[in-house]
Enzyme design. Structure first.
Site, PDB file in Angstrom:
ATOM      1  N   LYS A  24       0.859  -1.191   0.000  1.00 39.42           N
ATOM      2  CA  LYS A  24       0.000   0.000   0.000  1.00 39.42           C
ATOM      3  C   LYS A  24       0.893   1.238   0.000  1.00 39.42           C
ATOM      4  O   LYS A  24       1.727   1.382   0.908  1.00 39.42           O
ATOM      5  CB  LYS A  24      -0.883  -0.036   1.259  1.00 39.42           C
ATOM      6  CG  LYS A  24      -1.895   1.094   1.358  1.00 39.42           C
ATOM      7  CD  LYS A  24      -2.858   0.818   2.506  1.00 39.42           C
ATOM      8  CE  LYS A  24      -3.752   2.003   2.820  1.00 39.42           C
ATOM      9  NZ  LYS A  24      -4.638   1.748   3.945  1.00 39.42           N
ATOM     10  N   GLY A  81      -1.282   8.281  -4.903  1.00 37.31           N
ATOM     11  CA  GLY A  81      -0.808   6.891  -4.938  1.00 37.31           C
ATOM     12  C   GLY A  81       0.141   6.525  -3.808  1.00 37.31           C
ATOM     13  O   GLY A  81       0.573   5.387  -3.703  1.00 37.31           O
ATOM     14  N   ARG A 104       0.641  -5.680   3.592  1.00 35.61           N
ATOM     15  CA  ARG A 104      -0.401  -6.312   4.401  1.00 35.61           C
ATOM     16  C   ARG A 104      -0.865  -7.605   3.754  1.00 35.61           C
ATOM     17  O   ARG A 104      -0.686  -7.809   2.547  1.00 35.61           O
ATOM     18  CB  ARG A 104      -1.559  -5.349   4.652  1.00 35.61           C
ATOM     19  CG  ARG A 104      -2.213  -4.801   3.410  1.00 35.61           C
ATOM     20  CD  ARG A 104      -3.292  -3.773   3.774  1.00 35.61           C
ATOM     21  NE  ARG A 104      -4.041  -3.352   2.601  1.00 35.61           N
ATOM     22  CZ  ARG A 104      -5.055  -2.506   2.621  1.00 35.61           C
ATOM     23  NH1 ARG A 104      -5.467  -1.980   3.759  1.00 35.61           N
ATOM     24  NH2 ARG A 104      -5.685  -2.176   1.521  1.00 35.61           N
ATOM     25  N   ASP A 127     -16.938   0.429   1.082  1.00 33.50           N
ATOM     26  CA  ASP A 127     -15.696  -0.005   0.429  1.00 33.50           C
ATOM     27  C   ASP A 127     -14.627  -0.386   1.452  1.00 33.50           C
ATOM     28  O   ASP A 127     -13.577  -0.898   1.080  1.00 33.50           O
ATOM     29  CB  ASP A 127     -15.155   1.080  -0.516  1.00 33.50           C
ATOM     30  CG  ASP A 127     -14.991   2.415   0.168  1.00 33.50           C
ATOM     31  OD1 ASP A 127     -15.990   2.954   0.670  1.00 33.50           O
ATOM     32  OD2 ASP A 127     -13.857   2.920   0.227  1.00 33.50           O
TER      33      ASP A 127
END
Ligand code: AMP
Ligand code: MG
Length: 508
Positions: free
Chosen positions: A120, A133, A183, A263
């Site tokens: 991430k 990003g 993760r 989400d």
């Protein structure tokens, strides 16, 4: 000759990855190369998770790992891709979202089953919208520590393997630096994935997605007699039950997620997407941990209802497959029975009550009301109550006010008379329960350590100066939150005054 230093080091075994989403097809993702992160350095690694994943210890120490988990190199078999999903944010349809800065590197064959590996903060994707990003060091450390802390508490969650950082400036409310979080989870699929394909009328993809989730994670939904054998209604019920169980655990530990948009809701009932979360200090149903959530939509006390609202959105998304709104509603009903059952069970466990009694609900509700009135520290109260349970005077006629061992508990309350009254009722309820047994159980149920905002803040301030010892120490303590850690007694105390001024927003 010192053989320990002179013998050649065993080459580290790098993990082999398999394509993620392989069976779903290209409608679900876009292949994206990660951005490079110049001169990355290790911030923190969860060696406990590495072991669970079956990763080689030496590999997690290697430069290959540092580069691959920063986005600078590809692991064997890795096909980095960003997934597409949509969702409801703060109660409104938000349209297409997707992995705007997370990339699935692939799937790892871990001893406990396949695990998806995501990085991430490794660059923009077709779903980044206006985002850059990137992820910053602050929020990556928060997500890392909280993932591992939740696991330590026994609460279902995505896990965090490591954080790497770099001296790349990133603009948020102020200038910060870049980091990449790695993760893992059996799957990062969200309610929003279902909403996406349903909203666009892509029913073939919706069915493929639901079939994939059922086959892989909810196989019992295939051969159920319930819902006239409709597997998609069974799936909705199973997800509702897992979500109910998760919410009961959040509420019982005082965890506020902060951004319960659809989400951010895991189809596996995992805690997912750690942003402005908080473990409450002073107890309040109205507590809002997200500075951006002006209306308090995601206030602590509202979380169980919000989860139901989100499940309702999932139900609507699944309707083309379930094909009967009464069946969908019936499947959702399970939440209304499982949540209170799980919650009361958790609260009874916190109180050290081995069996249910009709008056328990009143005992729990009156306690929480009292705690809210006095802004009592949530974690400290339960831990002190657990300690008192070991020593409390067994005779119900002995007033807690006269019991010196009760002082640490009653002193947390402003209204001491009301606290005494509650503690007397509690003494009466627990009179027949062996005290040692009860205390033992409570001390394994009520954590001594949670990731309070100010603890994360202290570790982050040091990490910004490239000193990662506090992050490492916090990780060690939070992985075993029910144990005593005498060197870190201060982390179990009341937060300092400045903690109340910490403002955590969605910006991460
Ligand atoms: P979140 O509130 O973190 O769950 O994110 C909501 C959406 O915004 C998701 O689609 C994220 O991928 C995206 N997003 C958040 N921050 C960024 C960022 N810095 N760059 C790109 N996308 C982002
Ligand atoms: Mg999110």
């Amino acid at each position: 000759m010192d053989s320990a230093t002179d013998s050649p080091r065993r080459p580290a075994l790098s993990p082999l990855l398999r394509e993620a989403f392989a069976t779903l097809g290209p409608a679900f993702y876009t292949d994206v190369a990660p951005w490079t992160l110049p001169d990355p350095y290790w911030v923190v690694r969860s060696r406990a998770l590495a072991r669970e994943l079956g990763l080689d210890d030496a590999w997690l120490e290697s430069d290959e790992a540092l580069q691959a988990l920063s986005g600078n190199a590809l692991l064997t078999g890795s096909t980095p891709r960003a997934g597409v999903y949509s969702g409801h944010q703060f109660g409104l349809w938000a349209g297409q979202l997707g992995d705007g800065r997370a990339l699935s590197l692939g799937e790892l064959d871990a001893p406990g089953g396949p695990q998806e590996l995501q990085i991430k903060g490794a660059g923009r994707t077709p779903y980044s919208r206006r985002g850059d990003g990137r992820a910053v060091l602050r929020s990556s450390i928060r997500e890392f520590l909280c993932s591992e802390a939740m696991h330590g508490l026994g609460i279902p969650t995505t896990r965090a393997l490591c954080v790497t950082g770099a001296d790349v400036p990133i603009r948020r409310e102020e200038m910060e630096t870049a980091a990449v979080l790695t993760r893992t989870a059996p799957s990062f699929l969200r309610f929003g994935h279902f909403e996406h394909f349903s909203h666009h009328g892509q029913h073939a993809e919706l069915r493929r997605l639901a079939d994939h989730v059922i086959d892989r994670f909810y196989p019992a939904c295939r051969d159920t007699d319930r819902f006239s054998g409709n597997p998609y209604a069974a799936l909705l019920e199973a997800v509702s039950e897992r979500t109910a169980a998760l919410l009961a655990q959040w509420q019982a530990v005082g965890f506020c997620h902060g951004v319960m948009n659809t989400d951010n809701m895991s189809i596996l009932g995992l805690t997912l997407d750690y942003g402005p979360f908080q473990f409450m200090d002073a107890f309040s149903f109205g507590h809002i941990c997200n500075h951006t959530d002006v209306q308090g939509r995601y206030a602590f006390g509202k979380q169980p209802n919000v989860a139901y609202w989100n499940l309702f959105c999932l139900g609507q998304a699944l309707l083309p497959l379930i094909d009967d709104s009464d069946l969908a509603l019936a499947a959702l009903e399970s939440y209304k029975t499982v949540y209170p059952r799980e919650y009361e069970g958790r609260m009874r466990a916190k109180l050290g009550l081995p069996d249910a009694h009709p008056d328990d609900r009143v005992l729990i509700e009156s306690l929480l009301k009292l705690m809210a009135q006095g802004g009592v520290d949530f974690t400290l109260f339960w831990r002190r109550l657990s300690q008192w349970a070991a020593t409390r005077v067994p005779a119900p006629t002995a007033l807690p006010g006269e019991d010196p061992a009760a002082a640490p508990v009653r002193d947390l309350f402003l209204d001491r008379a009301a606290a005494d009254h509650w503690m007397l009722q509690y003494s009466e309820r627990t009179i027949a329960i062996p005290r040692g047994l009860m205390a033992n159980f409570m001390l394994k149920t009520n954590p001594k350590y949670v990731l309070r905002n100010h603890l994360a803040e202290i570790a982050i301030r040091q990490a910004k100066l490239k000193d990662f010892t506090e992050v490492e120490n916090l990780l060690t303590v939070l992985q075993n939150p029910f144990d005593e850690h005498p060197a870190h007694e201060d982390w179990a105390g009341l937060p300092p005054e400045w903690a109340a001024a910490i403002e955590i927003s969605c910006s991460s």
